[in-house]
Design a protein around this motif. Structure first.
Motif, PDB file in Angstrom:
ATOM      1  N   ALA A   1      55.244  27.609  35.176  1.00 39.62           N
ATOM      2  CA  ALA A   1      55.442  26.307  34.530  1.00 39.62           C
ATOM      3  C   ALA A   1      54.372  25.291  34.937  1.00 39.62           C
ATOM      4  O   ALA A   1      54.104  24.338  34.209  1.00 39.62           O
ATOM      5  CB  ALA A   1      56.830  25.771  34.859  1.00 39.62           C
ATOM      6  N   VAL A   2      53.771  25.488  36.123  1.00 42.82           N
ATOM      7  CA  VAL A   2      52.735  24.531  36.554  1.00 42.82           C
ATOM      8  C   VAL A   2      51.332  25.152  36.491  1.00 42.82           C
ATOM      9  O   VAL A   2      50.377  24.590  37.011  1.00 42.82           O
ATOM     10  CB  VAL A   2      53.021  23.981  37.978  1.00 42.82           C
ATOM     11  N   THR A   3      51.228  26.325  35.878  1.00 45.24           N
ATOM     12  CA  THR A   3      49.919  26.976  35.725  1.00 45.24           C
ATOM     13  C   THR A   3      49.263  26.476  34.439  1.00 45.24           C
ATOM     14  O   THR A   3      49.881  26.554  33.370  1.00 45.24           O
ATOM     15  CB  THR A   3      50.095  28.515  35.628  1.00 45.24           C
ATOM     16  N   PRO A   4      48.041  25.935  34.522  1.00 45.67           N
ATOM     17  CA  PRO A   4      47.389  25.489  33.276  1.00 45.67           C
ATOM     18  C   PRO A   4      47.351  26.622  32.243  1.00 45.67           C
ATOM     19  O   PRO A   4      47.099  27.779  32.593  1.00 45.67           O
ATOM     20  CB  PRO A   4      45.976  25.119  33.749  1.00 45.67           C
ATOM     21  N   ARG A   5      47.588  26.256  30.983  1.00 46.53           N
ATOM     22  CA  ARG A   5      47.767  27.266  29.932  1.00 46.53           C
ATOM     23  C   ARG A   5      46.520  28.123  29.669  1.00 46.53           C
ATOM     24  O   ARG A   5      46.608  29.165  29.032  1.00 46.53           O
ATOM     25  CB  ARG A   5      48.225  26.604  28.628  1.00 46.53           C
ATOM     26  N   ARG A   6      45.340  27.638  30.141  1.00 43.81           N
ATOM     27  CA  ARG A   6      44.149  28.442  29.860  1.00 43.81           C
ATOM     28  C   ARG A   6      44.110  29.718  30.708  1.00 43.81           C
ATOM     29  O   ARG A   6      43.355  30.634  30.415  1.00 43.81           O
ATOM     30  CB  ARG A   6      42.872  27.622  30.084  1.00 43.81           C
ATOM     31  N   HIS A   7      44.914  29.765  31.777  1.00 40.57           N
ATOM     32  CA  HIS A   7      44.952  30.970  32.613  1.00 40.57           C
ATOM     33  C   HIS A   7      45.990  31.941  32.050  1.00 40.57           C
ATOM     34  O   HIS A   7      46.996  31.523  31.480  1.00 40.57           O
ATOM     35  CB  HIS A   7      45.335  30.620  34.052  1.00 40.57           C
ATOM     36  N   SER A   8      45.755  33.242  32.250  1.00 42.75           N
ATOM     37  CA  SER A   8      46.741  34.202  31.731  1.00 42.75           C
ATOM     38  C   SER A   8      47.621  34.709  32.878  1.00 42.75           C
ATOM     39  O   SER A   8      47.198  34.725  34.041  1.00 42.75           O
ATOM     40  CB  SER A   8      46.027  35.372  31.057  1.00 42.75           C
ATOM     41  N   ILE A   9      48.857  35.084  32.522  1.00 42.42           N
ATOM     42  CA  ILE A   9      49.816  35.534  33.546  1.00 42.42           C
ATOM     43  C   ILE A   9      50.444  36.854  33.117  1.00 42.42           C
ATOM     44  O   ILE A   9      50.917  36.989  31.981  1.00 42.42           O
ATOM     45  CB  ILE A   9      50.951  34.490  33.720  1.00 42.42           C
ATOM     46  N   LYS A  10      50.434  37.812  34.038  1.00 42.76           N
ATOM     47  CA  LYS A  10      51.180  39.062  33.830  1.00 42.76           C
ATOM     48  C   LYS A  10      52.108  39.224  35.022  1.00 42.76           C
ATOM     49  O   LYS A  10      51.859  38.647  36.081  1.00 42.76           O
ATOM     50  CB  LYS A  10      50.215  40.258  33.778  1.00 42.76           C
ATOM     51  N   ILE A  11      53.143  40.023  34.854  1.00 48.76           N
ATOM     52  CA  ILE A  11      54.073  40.189  35.976  1.00 48.76           C
ATOM     53  C   ILE A  11      54.528  41.640  36.094  1.00 48.76           C
ATOM     54  O   ILE A  11      54.690  42.320  35.068  1.00 48.76           O
ATOM     55  CB  ILE A  11      55.282  39.217  35.819  1.00 48.76           C
ATOM     56  N   PHE A  12      54.676  42.109  37.335  1.00 52.86           N
ATOM     57  CA  PHE A  12      55.348  43.394  37.589  1.00 52.86           C
ATOM     58  C   PHE A  12      56.533  43.113  38.495  1.00 52.86           C
ATOM     59  O   PHE A  12      56.357  42.646  39.630  1.00 52.86           O
ATOM     60  CB  PHE A  12      54.440  44.386  38.328  1.00 52.86           C
ATOM     61  N   ASP A  13      57.731  43.390  38.019  1.00 52.95           N
ATOM     62  CA  ASP A  13      58.916  43.327  38.869  1.00 52.95           C
ATOM     63  C   ASP A  13      59.230  44.769  39.212  1.00 52.95           C
ATOM     64  O   ASP A  13      59.602  45.562  38.331  1.00 52.95           O
ATOM     65  CB  ASP A  13      60.067  42.670  38.095  1.00 52.95           C
ATOM     66  N   GLU A  14      59.026  45.106  40.478  1.00 52.99           N
ATOM     67  CA  GLU A  14      59.126  46.519  40.873  1.00 52.99           C
ATOM     68  C   GLU A  14      60.530  47.083  40.725  1.00 52.99           C
ATOM     69  O   GLU A  14      60.727  48.291  40.823  1.00 52.99           O
ATOM     70  CB  GLU A  14      58.643  46.670  42.328  1.00 52.99           C
ATOM     71  N   ARG A  15      61.529  46.219  40.484  1.00 42.56           N
ATOM     72  CA  ARG A  15      62.869  46.751  40.219  1.00 42.56           C
ATOM     73  C   ARG A  15      62.890  47.480  38.875  1.00 42.56           C
ATOM     74  O   ARG A  15      63.714  48.335  38.630  1.00 42.56           O
ATOM     75  CB  ARG A  15      63.905  45.620  40.161  1.00 42.56           C
ATOM     76  N   PHE A  16      62.001  47.052  37.988  1.00 45.50           N
ATOM     77  CA  PHE A  16      62.064  47.578  36.620  1.00 45.50           C
ATOM     78  C   PHE A  16      60.914  48.467  36.220  1.00 45.50           C
ATOM     79  O   PHE A  16      60.995  49.182  35.239  1.00 45.50           O
ATOM     80  CB  PHE A  16      62.133  46.410  35.616  1.00 45.50           C
ATOM     81  N   GLU A  17      59.797  48.379  36.925  1.00 50.43           N
ATOM     82  CA  GLU A  17      58.649  49.223  36.562  1.00 50.43           C
ATOM     83  C   GLU A  17      57.757  49.396  37.785  1.00 50.43           C
ATOM     84  O   GLU A  17      57.786  48.588  38.723  1.00 50.43           O
ATOM     85  CB  GLU A  17      57.848  48.610  35.406  1.00 50.43           C
ATOM     86  N   ASN A  18      56.967  50.467  37.762  1.00 51.03           N
ATOM     87  CA  ASN A  18      56.039  50.683  38.864  1.00 51.03           C
ATOM     88  C   ASN A  18      54.832  49.764  38.704  1.00 51.03           C
ATOM     89  O   ASN A  18      54.486  49.363  37.596  1.00 51.03           O
ATOM     90  CB  ASN A  18      55.597  52.144  38.905  1.00 51.03           C
ATOM     91  N   ILE A  19      54.204  49.467  39.834  1.00 50.07           N
ATOM     92  CA  ILE A  19      53.035  48.581  39.793  1.00 50.07           C
ATOM     93  C   ILE A  19      51.805  49.383  39.375  1.00 50.07           C
ATOM     94  O   ILE A  19      51.581  50.481  39.894  1.00 50.07           O
ATOM     95  CB  ILE A  19      52.784  47.974  41.190  1.00 50.07           C
ATOM     96  N   ASN A  20      51.034  48.834  38.464  1.00 48.84           N
ATOM     97  CA  ASN A  20      49.763  49.453  38.121  1.00 48.84           C
ATOM     98  C   ASN A  20      48.676  48.763  38.948  1.00 48.84           C
ATOM     99  O   ASN A  20      48.305  47.623  38.675  1.00 48.84           O
ATOM    100  CB  ASN A  20      49.507  49.289  36.612  1.00 48.84           C
ATOM    101  N   PHE A  21      48.192  49.460  39.962  1.00 50.13           N
ATOM    102  CA  PHE A  21      47.208  48.849  40.857  1.00 50.13           C
ATOM    103  C   PHE A  21      45.837  48.684  40.176  1.00 50.13           C
ATOM    104  O   PHE A  21      44.953  48.049  40.723  1.00 50.13           O
ATOM    105  CB  PHE A  21      47.092  49.657  42.159  1.00 50.13           C
ATOM    106  N   ASN A  22      45.696  49.290  38.990  1.00 49.61           N
ATOM    107  CA  ASN A  22      44.425  49.126  38.263  1.00 49.61           C
ATOM    108  C   ASN A  22      44.480  47.999  37.233  1.00 49.61           C
ATOM    109  O   ASN A  22      43.552  47.822  36.453  1.00 49.61           O
ATOM    110  CB  ASN A  22      44.062  50.430  37.538  1.00 49.61           C
TER     111      ASN A  22
END
Ligand code: B12
Ligand code: SF4
Length: 438
Positions: free
Chosen positions: A47-68
């Protein structure tokens, strides 16, 4: 220069290789159902991240993390029990040349420890700090530590951005109206993390946010909604007619006495109260400083909440110095007698920064400092300190026995059928939570 930063947020879970066979099965087949909500920390940062930056999320409860995964900054949040996994993830991303930022309840207490695995550590709330950190990163001047010295004023807490977790399609959303708790129970991290002064967001801001949430079901992440009953009554008044159903935390003093409060809660859509009963011994309650609780009133508190057709989930902790030898039998008996619909049984855990941690450390009674075991009762829990009137094994055994007695056999079925009286939504929740042990 305007730079777009690719941000990757990570919510760690249990190391994949140490999940038990049962847990693996649960994880692969049921985790998407059993964990029915996403957490607020990253939604608040988004909510406080300027909109020009992009955001992705990994919640490890639901999916494995892609380290790449392509990204510039990796942000990780975690409580103490998840620190080893979080540090492992942080180290792996740093090996791959990513900038790692750590934040949340554990690192706010132990920033120097966290710094060994991060380029930068955020201490405390981040609504004001995070935008500054991003600016510093853009300018090549990221600092090793960022600290929010005084708690963020409640008017400045923006509505959470839930679109960043939309890919998980969760039926329940979290929302927060207040931060802080003045009560100061010895074991609790809330006064340490959020402060002892209750900060209340303007009700119109909370209502606007609730109106924007697509989910019908909400959980209030507030430590307790009964600290300032008149604020909460006004909030509930405004929630009437919004068509939401929700659960929230509250204390016995208000819930046992204030009919107007309960009536408004019900009309606002409340289906469940999480209540910290903590212990069935008044001596324990007095010693830990939970001024709101009177043990002999527990049954009438539950009865009163039921009268207004809401369910009650009671939380208990095993391991206090004054706990009796027949702890599990005595506690489960009371849990049944007071007619709880749901319960959570925790092993007393001295989280760093709490008065409990400091006392046990002074007394030389903390025996395990591998944070993995600081889970209060989740998978991987251990008794991490020397109890007073029993051995560590006996304490764990009480916890395990009480858990089994409460959840297994006919008792869950009895509770589910009894709860039908309190109405469709409360009993649906009681059925789900008793089945998945949540
Ligand atoms: C709601 C809640 C839950 C919910 C949701 C969990 C969650 N992670 O949000 C549920 C019921 C699921 C839950 C479960 C547990 N919880 Co809990 N929970 C809370 C509670 C009451 C509020 C959390 C919240 O939503 N706060 C609002 C958000 C916006 O604040 P925040 O997460 O602190 O994030 C802010 C800053 O810390 C910072 N920040 C956080 N992360 C990051 C990351 C980066 C990169 C940056 C830059 C900044 C940053 O920015 C945010 C905005 O200011 C807190 C108490 C508290 N008041 O903190 C306990 C608390 C966090 N929980 C606690 C515990 C112990 C647990 C459990 C282990 C309990 C159990 N036995 O199962 C599990 C662990 C689950 C997990 N993986 O998180 C402890 C943690 C103590 C500790 N040192 O570990 C706390 C402090 C309560 C306590 N007992 O003392 N919990
Ligand atoms: S009343 Fe609840 S939130 Fe407040 S200090 Fe005690 S346990 Fe923590």
């Amino acid at each position: 220069m305007v730079v777009e930063i690719e941000i990757l947020f990570i919510q760690p879970f249990i190391k994949p290789e140490i999940r038990s066979a049962f847990f693996k099965l649960m994880y692969s087949y049921f985790s998407k159902i059993a964990f029915f909500d996403t957490y607020l920390a990253f939604q608040q940062l988004a909510a406080v991240t300027p909109r020009r930056h992009s955001i992705k999320i990994f919640d490890e409860r639901f999916e494995n993390i892609n380290f790449n995964e392509r990204c510039d900054i990796v942000g990780i949040t975690f409580p103490t029990g998840f620190a080893p996994r979080a540090y492992e993830i942080a180290d792996e991303f740093r090996r791959r040349g990513k900038t790692v930022v750590l934040g949340g309840p554990h690192v706010s207490i132990l920033p120097e420890e966290a710094k060994q695995h991060a380029d930068s550590v955020v201490i405390g709330e981040a609504e004001l700090i995070w935008p500054q950190l991003l600016k510093d990163y853009e300018n090549g001047g990221l600092k090793p530590f960022y600290k929010q010295e005084i708690p963020v004023s409640a008017e400045l807490i923006p509505p959470a951005r839930r679109d960043i977790t939309a890919k998980y399609c969760k039926p329940v959303a979290r929302v927060q109206a207040t931060r802080g708790c003045p009560i100061g129970c010895e074991f609790c991290g809330v006064p340490v993390i959020e402060g002892r002064y209750l900060r209340k967001r303007p009700i119109e801001n909370v209502i606007e946010e609730i109106k924007s949430i697509p989910q019908r079901f909400l959980i209030f992440s507030d430590a307790s909604l009964t600290i300032d009953p008149s604020y909460t009554k006004s909030l509930f008044q405004e929630m009437k007619g919004l068509g939401k159903k929700f659960s929230c935390f509250g204390n016995t003093d208000v819930l046992g006495r204030d009919d107007e409060f309960l009536k408004l809660a019900k009309e606002a859509g409340c289906i469940l109260w999480y209540v910290g009963f903590e212990s069935v011994s008044q001596e324990v309650i007095d010693k830990l400083g939970k001024k709101t609780n009177v043990v002999k009133e527990y049954a009438s508190v539950v009865e009163k909440i039921h009268e207004y057709k809401m369910a009650v989930s009671g939380s208990f902790i095993f391991g206090f110095d004054e706990d009796p030898k027949d702890l599990s039998d005595r506690t489960v008996k009371v849990m049944n007698e007071i007619n709880l619909d749901l319960a959570e049984i925790n092993v007393l855990t001295p989280f760093p920064g709490t008065p409990l941690f400091e006392r046990l450390e002074r007394e030389g009674r903390i025996t395990i400092k591998d944070w993995f075991h600081y889970r209060e009762g989740q998978h991987g829990t251990e008794v991490v300190f020397e109890p007073k009137n029993m051995s560590r094994e006996e304490l764990y055994d009480h916890y395990d026995t009480a858990f089994r007695k409460w959840f297994y056999g006919l008792s869950s079925i009895k509770r589910i059928s009894k709860s039908i009286k309190i109405g469709f939504y409360p009993s649906l929740y009681v059925a789900l939570a008793n089945t998945f042990h949540i």
